[in-house]
Enzyme design. Structure first.
Site, PDB file in Angstrom:
ATOM      1  N   CYS A  18       0.981  -1.284  -0.332  1.00  0.00           N
ATOM      2  CA  CYS A  18      -0.211  -0.030  -0.056  1.00  0.00           C
ATOM      3  C   CYS A  18       0.052   1.040   0.125  1.00  0.00           C
ATOM      4  CB  CYS A  18      -0.821  -0.580   1.291  1.00  0.00           C
ATOM      5  SG  CYS A  18      -1.741  -1.344   1.708  1.00  0.00           S
ATOM      6  N   ILE A  41      -3.333  -9.437   1.227  1.00  0.00           N
ATOM      7  CA  ILE A  41      -4.499 -10.408   2.838  1.00  0.00           C
ATOM      8  C   ILE A  41      -5.481  -9.751   2.862  1.00  0.00           C
ATOM      9  CG2 ILE A  41      -3.815 -11.656   4.592  1.00  0.00           C
ATOM     10  CD1 ILE A  41      -1.345 -11.192   4.069  1.00  0.00           C
ATOM     11  N   ASN A  80       1.553  -0.019   5.139  1.00  0.00           N
ATOM     12  CA  ASN A  80       2.745  -0.013   4.108  1.00  0.00           C
ATOM     13  C   ASN A  80       2.930  -1.812   4.418  1.00  0.00           C
ATOM     14  OD1 ASN A  80       3.354  -0.660   2.015  1.00  0.00           O
ATOM     15  ND2 ASN A  80       4.801   0.886   2.152  1.00  0.00           N
TER      16      ASN A  80
END
Length: 627
Positions: free
Chosen positions: A2, A51, A73
């Site tokens: 991220c 996930i 992240n």
């Protein structure tokens, strides 16, 4: 994987500012985005779902009473184990994502949570009860974290470019970073090319409260050789621990692939991980620059499908502005662009890919580590060797001359890492501007001081683990993969595996006198290569001794060609170049290379990459137009 961004809030239009900052890092998380604003703090998150790919895994994530909020992240590979502990302690989980263990783990353990984690991470937590920000970066610096304090605002994020839309951010070049970069080929210190913007170092956390920032280290590498185990014991331990790390790094709800070159590191990963697809790039058909044929053969031997791409010269040069935009800071490593293309190739097939970064630094894999000591020349007085070195330094660089120069310097004087582009005297002669940049040895000294009692191999490894690996190897891995919304995982860089590497005697890392039973000599990564040979199929075992090319790029050849020569020359006489450099020296260096007088390719490339980067971020082609 991220992207995160945020700032302390005193802006009437904070939501619009945050939205624009998040948009600058959309490539890090194209699947979804989330915000948290409360009048005091603004947190933003872009998500790449790996996930718990349902909406439940979206961030920000909160604790039960929403007094703790997280943006994260990375990946926590042992999150299931930590979650069991937290459930037993009474915490209530609302998602299946690994992110939520950080929220409840922070509540339960405070900063001690960091010692429990196994993974790669960069995260920030807002504690609304304490009115405090807490942020941390992983043990090795796999995931980036930048921060700045400007005009009363505290900014943080995964990439510097996310700061550009903030009204309190002042975009200004840090010329000290330029002079350091000319030597290291990357930015080696906590300071960046943007004045006032810093990197949170690996294995550090920060606290920010009431405008005050504190930064603290929470973990460090500690080499302490254990002489008791035999070589075979170390090989077995490496094998078992690496296989466990690979299993952990494969945890995902999406398909996982693997990069593959001809070297032992990526081959070991690909064979043990049992992924379905491998990815390779190269240049032309010359085996000096192309590993595709070897990679396809290896992939067939382990029963995997290989995807490959031959990068054309035009493709490579056209990509340079995009690459330097994604990097945030200039990087002169030519393999960075090759990595950009292999990430692009992999992203067409998978969301997650494994790679072999970190093995060289951990297990002693660079050829410079095996430089022989104890020769008759080493027995000469240092004063004599230093005098010979000073005289030799004026001669054209070549093998014998380089030996004399090296042997006339202590390790601490001569080794700053795997790249040493411009000497301090050379960079000062080349630069038109004056800066306050310290000598390279001042940058490396704090690291050498921590391992002053260790042998030279260990000293070099420790330095590379903290500077070269974080500043070059891992930075380009993160930025090039995220440019294509691809999560890159590095199984070698596992805390458990590092604990093993710390204990291996240097003679089992780098050696000159030992050989395997089949009389094949190893010089670098000795014990690790034996583990790789043990764990890969017999028909692929030669990878353990094959010399790695490592994304070789024909820069020195291209710079002698008229089209590339003229492209670089135009940049070397541009107003941007005139602002910083004595351009007559730049063009003389370029001409001498083209005419074969000396190989100046790395020096030329280092300056040229800075100029490409500068044009993107400060020139007529601003970063907002380079996507």
């Amino acid at each position: 994987m991220c992207g995160i961004v945020g700032f302390s809030c005193h802006n009437d239009n904070a939501e619009a500012i945050l939205a624009e900052m998040m948009e600058r890092i959309r490539h890090r998380g194209p699947d979804s985005g989330g915000m948290y604003l409360n009048g005091e703090i603004a947190l933003g998150h872009r998500r790449l779902s790996i996930i718990d790919i349902t909406e439940q895994g979206d961030q920000p994530i909160f604790n039960e009473d929403r007094s703790i909020v997280l943006v994260f992240n990375g990946e926590i590979y042992n999150y299931q184990d930590i979650k069991k502990e937290l459930l037993a302690a009474g915490h209530i989980f609302k998602t299946e994502t690994d992110s939520e263990v950080l929220v409840h783990g922070y509540e339960e353990y405070g900063t001690e949570l960091l010692q429990k984690l196994r993974g790669m991470f960069s995260f920030v937590i807002w504690d609304d009860r304490k009115k405090e920000l807490f942020g941390a970066r992983d043990f090795f610096g796999i995931k980036p974290m930048y921060y700045a304090q400007m005009n009363g605002s505290f900014l943080f994020g995964s990439e510097i470019k996310a700061f550009l839309p903030h009204p309190d951010f002042k975009k200004e070049l840090n010329t000290d970073a330029l002079e350091q970069y000319l030597t290291f080929q990357y930015s080696p210190t906590e300071d960046t090319f943007f004045k006032g913007v810093k990197k949170l170092p690996a294995a550090h956390y920060f606290r920010w409260k009431n405008g005050k920032l504190t930064v603290q280290r929470y973990w460090d590498i500690r080499f302490e050789a254990d002489e008791a185990p035999l070589l075979g014991d170390w090989v077995k331990t490496i094998s078992e621990t690496f296989q466990d790390s690979v299993r952990a790094h494969k945890i995902a709800d999406v398909e996982v692939g693997s990069f593959l070159s001809s070297g032992v590191d990526s081959s070991y990963v690909a064979a043990v991980a049992n992924v379905d697809k491998t990815f390779t790039v190269g240049f032309g058909s010359d085996e000096k620059y192309n590993e595709i044929g070897w990679a396809k053969h290896f992939s067939r031997a382990i029963g995997k499908e290989n995807f490959s791409h031959v990068i054309t010269q035009q493709e490579y040069w056209d990509a340079l502005p995009k690459v330097q935009y994604q990097m945030d800071e200039p990087l002169a490593d030519p393999s960075c662009i090759a990595l950009y293309f292999v990430c692009k190739l992999a992203a067409e097939q998978v969301k997650v890919v494994l790679s072999g970064e970190g093995a060289d630094e951990m297990f002693g894999g660079y050829n410079v580590y095996s430089e022989p000591d104890g020769t008759w020349y080493d027995k000469l007085p240092m004063r004599l060797r230093r005098g010979v070195a000073n005289a030799a330094s004026f001669l054209p660089a070549k093998r014998g001359v380089n030996f004399l120069v090296r042997k006339g310097r202590t390790l601490e004087e001569r080794f700053i890492g795997n790249a040493y582009i411009f000497k301090p005297s050379e960079r000062k002669s080349l630069l038109k501007i004056k800066t306050g940049a310290p000598d390279p040895t001042a940058v490396t000294k704090p690291f050498y001081d921590k391992v002053s009692d260790q042998d030279d191999v260990t000293k070099m490894q420790y330095l590379d683990l903290h500077l070269w690996m974080t500043g070059d190897i891992l930075l380009k891995a993160d930025k090039m993969s995220m440019a294509h919304s691809l999560e890159l995982r590095v199984p070698f860089l596992d805390k458990e595996l590092m604990q093993i590497a710390e204990q291996i005697p240097s003679r089992f890392r780098v050696t000159h006198r030992v050989a395997t039973d089949d009389h094949t000599p190893y010089t670098t990564k000795y014990a690790m290569r034996l583990a790789a040979k043990r764990d890969t199929p017999s028909e692929t075992a030669n990878t353990a001794v094959k010399k790695k090319l490592g994304f070789p790029v024909p820069i020195r050849v291209w710079l002698k060609q008229d089209d590339c020569y003229h492209t670089v020359r135009t940049a070397f006489v541009s107003p941007d170049a005139e602002r910083f450099f004595h351009t007559d020296k730049l063009t003389q260096m370029l001409d001498d290379h083209k005419n074969g007088k000396c190989d100046y390719s790395r020096k030329i490339w280092t300056v040229y990459m800075f100029l490409v980067w500068y044009q993107v971020y400060f020139g007529s082609n601003p970063a907002s137009d380079t996507r």
